[in-house]
Design an enzyme around this catalytic site. Structure first.
Site, PDB file in Angstrom:
ATOM      1  CE  LYS A  52      -1.748   4.443   0.230  1.00 40.50           C
ATOM      2  NZ  LYS A  52      -1.721   3.378   1.299  1.00 40.50           N
ATOM      3  CD  GLN A  96      -1.602  -0.105   1.500  1.00 39.72           C
ATOM      4  OE1 GLN A  96      -0.951   1.119   1.469  1.00 39.72           O
ATOM      5  NE2 GLN A  96      -3.072  -0.224   1.616  1.00 39.72           N
ATOM      6  CG  ASP A 119      -0.541   4.975   6.803  1.00 34.90           C
ATOM      7  OD1 ASP A 119      -1.231   5.770   6.086  1.00 34.90           O
ATOM      8  OD2 ASP A 119      -0.087   4.027   6.602  1.00 34.90           O
TER       9      ASP A 119
HETATM   10  N1  GUN Z   1      -5.052  -0.030   4.110  1.00 36.12           N
HETATM   11  C1  GUN Z   1      -6.286   0.471   3.784  1.00 36.12           C
HETATM   12  N2  GUN Z   1      -5.808   1.788   3.802  1.00 36.12           N
HETATM   13  C2  GUN Z   1      -4.750   1.904   4.286  1.00 36.12           C
HETATM   14  C3  GUN Z   1      -4.049   3.038   4.674  1.00 36.12           C
HETATM   15  O1  GUN Z   1      -4.456   4.440   4.520  1.00 36.12           O
HETATM   16  N3  GUN Z   1      -2.815   3.124   4.971  1.00 36.12           N
HETATM   17  C4  GUN Z   1      -2.272   1.930   5.304  1.00 36.12           C
HETATM   18  N4  GUN Z   1      -0.902   1.772   5.534  1.00 36.12           N
HETATM   19  N5  GUN Z   1      -2.918   0.623   4.957  1.00 36.12           N
HETATM   20  C5  GUN Z   1      -4.045   0.818   4.426  1.00 36.12           C
END
Ligand code: GUN
Length: 294
Positions: A52, A96, A119
């Protein structure tokens, strides 16, 4: 059978995001800034968060990575979130998941201000999505919708079977595809670990979204000719065919089913790149205050 190339579609999104950043810079504006919070040492989470941050660099966004200790208290994490909510330099941020056991994920999700929740996991954003109001859409389901759109795959009136009911993928996916919009207007069946005789549903499906995290689960006996398969699964499995001894496997048994499909996403290179591209897109929307105008 046509392969759905998520790398190609995500590159197109990156290209248009870069052009937006160039326009912002040309008028001396502030470029979008994403912060990511990583708690602990989960290797998969580390990989995703690094990807990211790299994507931010690729499109010219600012980024901040906060690495916090595995043993951090819930209060300390909530305090970090409060600071990010109040920091005007940061347009949007993510925490995350998964989080260590001492931390309540729901509390964390709800502590993020909806206008910075890129998100799209906050109840306000999920509720607005259900009501078809402007909202940050969760990046993986949003990415899948964009893939279906890019390949002009008809969804209206189709029977879509979603397997997996996570808050991140399966549940929002089922809602997005059932909405009165395009892509959308599907008849959706949401299957999960308690579903009996799953193959009864998959055999009837025009579109199957796999988000259960079981490598090679979907076999050719379970599908009809011409189905569209979108594979969200990405599990590291042991193999003798690579130097590292590992490879990434989807929830579909690709080699077994590919011939029977009209379209299928590969793993890797299908849904994965789209998730990050859509997060970047949400960050641009956050910087422009397009969802929550104040
Ligand atoms: N864990 C797995 N996929 C995601 C996501 O799209 N965002 C976040 N914050 N955690 C994740």
């Amino acid at each position: 059978m046509q392969l759905i190339d998520g790398r190609k579609v995500s590159e197109d999104i990156y290209q248009s995001l870069k052009e937006e950043v160039d326009k912002i810079r040309a008028v001396g504006g502030k470029v979008p800034h994403l912060a990511a919070v990583l708690v602990g040492n989960n290797p998969a989470s580390q990989t995703y968060v690094n990807a990211k941050v790299k994507a931010c660099e690729q499109v010219g966004f600012g980024s901040t990575l906060l690495k916090l200790d595995e043993n951090i208290s819930e209060d300390a994490l909530l305090d970090t979130i409060k600071q990010l909510n109040e920091n005007n330099d940061i347009d949007g941020f993510i925490v995350q998941l998964p989080l260590p056991h001492q931390i309540d994920e729901n509390k964390v999700t709800q502590a993020i201000m909806p206008h910075k929740d890129v998100d799209g996991f906050h109840p306000t954003n999920l509720g607005r999505m259900v009501l078809n109001l402007p909202a940050y859409l969760p990046a993986t389901p949003f990415g899948i919708v964009k893939l279906l759109e890019a390949y002009k795959i008809e969804t209206s009136g189709k029977h879509c079977v979603v397997i997996g009911r996570s808050h991140i993928v399966g549940s929002p996916m089922s809602i997005l595809l059932a909405r009165n919009s395009n892509p959308g207007n599907c008849t959706v069946t949401l299957c999960h670990s308690r579903t009996k005789d799953l193959a009864t549903y998959t055999k009837q499906a025009d579109i199957i979204i796999l988000a259960l995290g079981k490598p090679y689960f979907l076999k050719k006996e379970m599908i009809k000719e011409g189905v569209v398969v979108v594979d969200v699964g990405i599990t590291r499995v042991e193999t003798t065919t690579t130097k590292s001894g590992f490879k990434l496997a989807g929830d579909a048994d690709f080699d077994d089913i590919a011939e029977k499909c009209s379209y299928i996403t590969p793993v890797p290179g299908g849904v994965g790149p789209m998730t990050i591209a859509c997060l970047m897109n949400n960050t641009l929307l956050a910087s422009r205050k397009e969802i929550y105008k104040d």
